[in-house]
Design a protein around this motif. Structure first.
Motif, mmCIF file in Angstrom:
data_model
loop_
_atom_site.group_PDB
_atom_site.id
_atom_site.type_symbol
_atom_site.label_atom_id
_atom_site.label_comp_id
_atom_site.label_asym_id
_atom_site.label_seq_id
_atom_site.Cartn_x
_atom_site.Cartn_y
_atom_site.Cartn_z
ATOM 1 N N ASP A 297 -63.298 56.327 -27.938
ATOM 2 C CA ASP A 297 -64.119 55.478 -28.803
ATOM 3 C C ASP A 297 -64.998 54.553 -27.970
ATOM 4 O O ASP A 297 -66.185 54.361 -28.272
ATOM 5 C CB ASP A 297 -63.242 54.633 -29.727
ATOM 6 C CG ASP A 297 -62.601 55.456 -30.832
ATOM 7 O OD1 ASP A 297 -62.991 56.623 -31.019
ATOM 8 O OD2 ASP A 297 -61.703 54.925 -31.510
ATOM 9 N N ASN A 298 -64.396 53.951 -26.923
ATOM 10 C CA ASN A 298 -65.157 53.023 -26.093
ATOM 11 C C ASN A 298 -66.295 53.737 -25.365
ATOM 12 O O ASN A 298 -67.416 53.223 -25.300
ATOM 13 C CB ASN A 298 -64.231 52.346 -25.084
ATOM 14 C CG ASN A 298 -64.982 51.430 -24.146
ATOM 15 O OD1 ASN A 298 -65.226 51.755 -22.987
ATOM 16 N ND2 ASN A 298 -65.395 50.273 -24.643
ATOM 17 N N SER A 301 -69.088 54.419 -27.837
ATOM 18 C CA SER A 301 -69.804 53.212 -28.287
ATOM 19 C C SER A 301 -70.791 52.720 -27.241
ATOM 20 O O SER A 301 -71.794 52.083 -27.570
ATOM 21 C CB SER A 301 -68.800 52.103 -28.616
ATOM 22 O OG SER A 301 -68.158 51.633 -27.434
ATOM 23 N N ASN A 315 -62.995 52.570 -19.534
ATOM 24 C CA ASN A 315 -62.964 52.888 -20.958
ATOM 25 C C ASN A 315 -61.608 52.543 -21.557
ATOM 26 O O ASN A 315 -61.518 52.073 -22.697
ATOM 27 C CB ASN A 315 -63.250 54.373 -21.186
ATOM 28 C CG ASN A 315 -64.630 54.778 -20.728
ATOM 29 O OD1 ASN A 315 -64.782 55.699 -19.914
ATOM 30 N ND2 ASN A 315 -65.649 54.104 -21.221
ATOM 31 N N ASN A 318 -61.280 48.601 -21.692
ATOM 32 C CA ASN A 318 -62.063 48.070 -22.817
ATOM 33 C C ASN A 318 -61.463 48.493 -24.152
ATOM 34 O O ASN A 318 -61.439 47.714 -25.107
ATOM 35 C CB ASN A 318 -63.508 48.547 -22.721
ATOM 36 C CG ASN A 318 -64.236 47.966 -21.527
ATOM 37 O OD1 ASN A 318 -63.850 46.920 -21.000
ATOM 38 N ND2 ASN A 318 -65.273 48.640 -21.065
ATOM 39 N N GLY A 319 -60.972 49.725 -24.229
ATOM 40 C CA GLY A 319 -60.409 50.218 -25.482
ATOM 41 C C GLY A 319 -59.165 49.471 -25.895
ATOM 42 O O GLY A 319 -58.950 49.215 -27.089
ATOM 43 N N ARG A 322 -58.950 46.514 -28.314
ATOM 44 C CA ARG A 322 -58.939 46.742 -29.765
ATOM 45 C C ARG A 322 -57.582 47.272 -30.247
ATOM 46 O O ARG A 322 -57.452 47.744 -31.376
ATOM 47 C CB ARG A 322 -60.050 47.735 -30.128
ATOM 48 C CG ARG A 322 -61.424 47.282 -29.715
ATOM 49 C CD ARG A 322 -62.504 48.308 -30.058
ATOM 50 N NE ARG A 322 -62.622 48.482 -31.493
ATOM 51 C CZ ARG A 322 -62.422 49.625 -32.137
ATOM 52 N NH1 ARG A 322 -62.031 50.701 -31.449
ATOM 53 N NH2 ARG A 322 -62.571 49.725 -33.443
#
Length: 434
Positions: A297-298, A301, A315, A318-319, A322
């Motif tokens: 997802d990261n 995006s 990634n 950062n992911g 969430r």
């Protein structure tokens, strides 16, 4: 090249039901196949919460009914020819309403995935082979969808008769309904919810003969813990005591290799990313799948869909920010446990990071003292964490024990992975705020 579906690549929301996405467990699969091929043998699958038992059970059901994907993947086709596996499967997942052996048997008789699923498609054969009028009427009621309840009261049976009824039905199916060379596999998942498991052991001993087998699965540290009357069924479990453990680093790597293959190399993963997933997930398939999805997802995006999409460490970092959005309940529990107390979070993080299942009090004290924590007394913090309810997440084996452990290993992994809420990170180390 077809457009990639980014949300059918990882499966954190359900167990794996397609063998082309199933990773690892080669030796466990082999032991289950030996049981399927051995007359009278049955299978008990056990392990802690979240290790992938349900996905494993689903794969055994598929193999039993003729799906040969994993046989060829693991090169088992010579040892276990695909034509050996011709089983009819009846299955049940236990819950709060099916928490005794009698209720489990009741469900297996009446549920859509139970005996009815076999008999309703073979009523002509039943009528021509079953001589017992009571059983014949019983089978006819199944095939009619319980519309003729005046013939037999089928919905509720007395507990003292359900064992005899179920035994007679299974024996009649084995003798009269199954085709030559065909077997019957009775699958019961989440069996740890059943209170009187010794009664099931007796049933396994009675019915596990020739072409009838059981596959019992549930949360337990040992098969003895899952089925109390285990001594009586030792012979039936000669190959079938299967302990599902967290995934090894090689199995995690296999999972990501499968994603690469099934995406036709439109998605690839750096080795450092895979190593990080191994460390953070503790080998729990749910978190391996979730971390893969969060990282994907990261990437999307930031860069959109490219060919190939190369997923790397950043990634994942950062992911994971969430993570709480995907695990609402664990996030709520985490914040409820630490409240506004940084020391509670500090101790919680230390316990969650430990590779050992159990941590001695002295290790916790030493960790706190090294950080300069003298007050409040770390002993009181441990007592407060142990006393926390809703959820009760930390336990001791007994009152005299000096070791603490997480009652839910998935929450331990969550607490380890989640970014600190009240603490600071300095040079990759978690420190208490001044």
């Amino acid at each position: 090249m077809s457009k990639l579906n980014l949300y059918s690549t990882f499966f954190p929301g359900q167990h794996i039901d397609d063998p082309k996405w199933f990773a690892g467990r080669r030796l466990d699969i082999e032991r289950a196949l030996k049981s399927l091929c051995s007359p009278g043998a049955s299978i008990v699958v056990f392990g802690e919460r979240g290790v992938g038992k349900s996905s494993f059970v689903e794969m055994i059901k598929l193999i039993a009914t003729g799906n040969s994907h994993l046989l060829f993947k693991f090169k088992f086709q010579e040892m276990f020819p695909p034509e050996k596996f011709k089983y009819k499967v009846i299955s049940l997942e236990c819950d709060a309403e099916a928490n005794t052996t009698a209720k489990v048997l009741q469900r297996l008789i009446t549920s859509p995935n139970g005996i009815k699923s076999i008999v309703s498609t073979r009523i002509d054969k039943v009528e021509s082979t079953v001589r017992d009028k009571y059983l014949l009427d019983f089978f006819k009621v199944f095939s009619s969808g319980f519309e003729t309840e005046d013939k037999i009261t089928t919905i509720e049976y007395k507990e003292d008769s359900i064992f005899e009824i179920f035994t007679n039905l299974i024996q009649s199916i084995s003798k009269n309904v199954l085709d030559p060379g065909e077997g019957l596999l009775i699958v019961i998942d989440e069996f740890d919810l059943v209170e009187d498991s010794s009664k099931m052991a007796s049933l396994i001993k009675t019915l596990s003969k020739n072409n009838v087998k059981f596959l019992i699965s549930g949360i337990a540290e040992s098969y003895e813990q899952l089925i109390k009357g285990h001594v009586s069924i030792q012979r039936q479990l000669v190959y079938g005591r299967i302990n599902i453990l967290p995934m090894t680093s090689l199995e995690v790597g296999d999972l990501f290799n499968i994603v690469v293959e099934n995406s036709k190399r439109q998605i690839r993963f750096e080795s450092t990313f895979i190593d990080e997933v191994v460390e953070k997930s503790n080998g729990y398939p749910y978190f391996v799948q979730l971390f893969g999805q969060l990282a994907l997802d990261n990437y999307f995006s930031v860069k959109g869909e490219q060919n190939p999409m190369v997923i790397h460490n950043q990634n994942l970092i950062n992911g994971i920010k969430r993570l709480g959005l995907f695990e609402y309940q664990m996030e709520k529990d985490y914040l409820n446990i630490i409240k506004e107390n940084p020391l509670k979070e500090y101790v919680l993080k230390f316990l969650a990071k430990s590779a050992s299942k159990k941590v001695h009090d002295d290790e916790i004290y030493s960790h706190c003292f090294k950080a300069g924590v003298m007050q409040p007394n770390p002993k009181n913090v441990i007592a407060s964490l142990l006393g926390h309810r809703e959820p009760q997440f930390l336990e001791r084996e007994n009152e005299e024990s000096k070791y603490v452990f997480f009652s839910n290993p998935l929450f331990k992994t969550y607490a380890h992975t989640r970014e600190p809420e009240l603490l600071r990170i300095v040079e990759n180390k978690i420190v208490l705020p001044k």
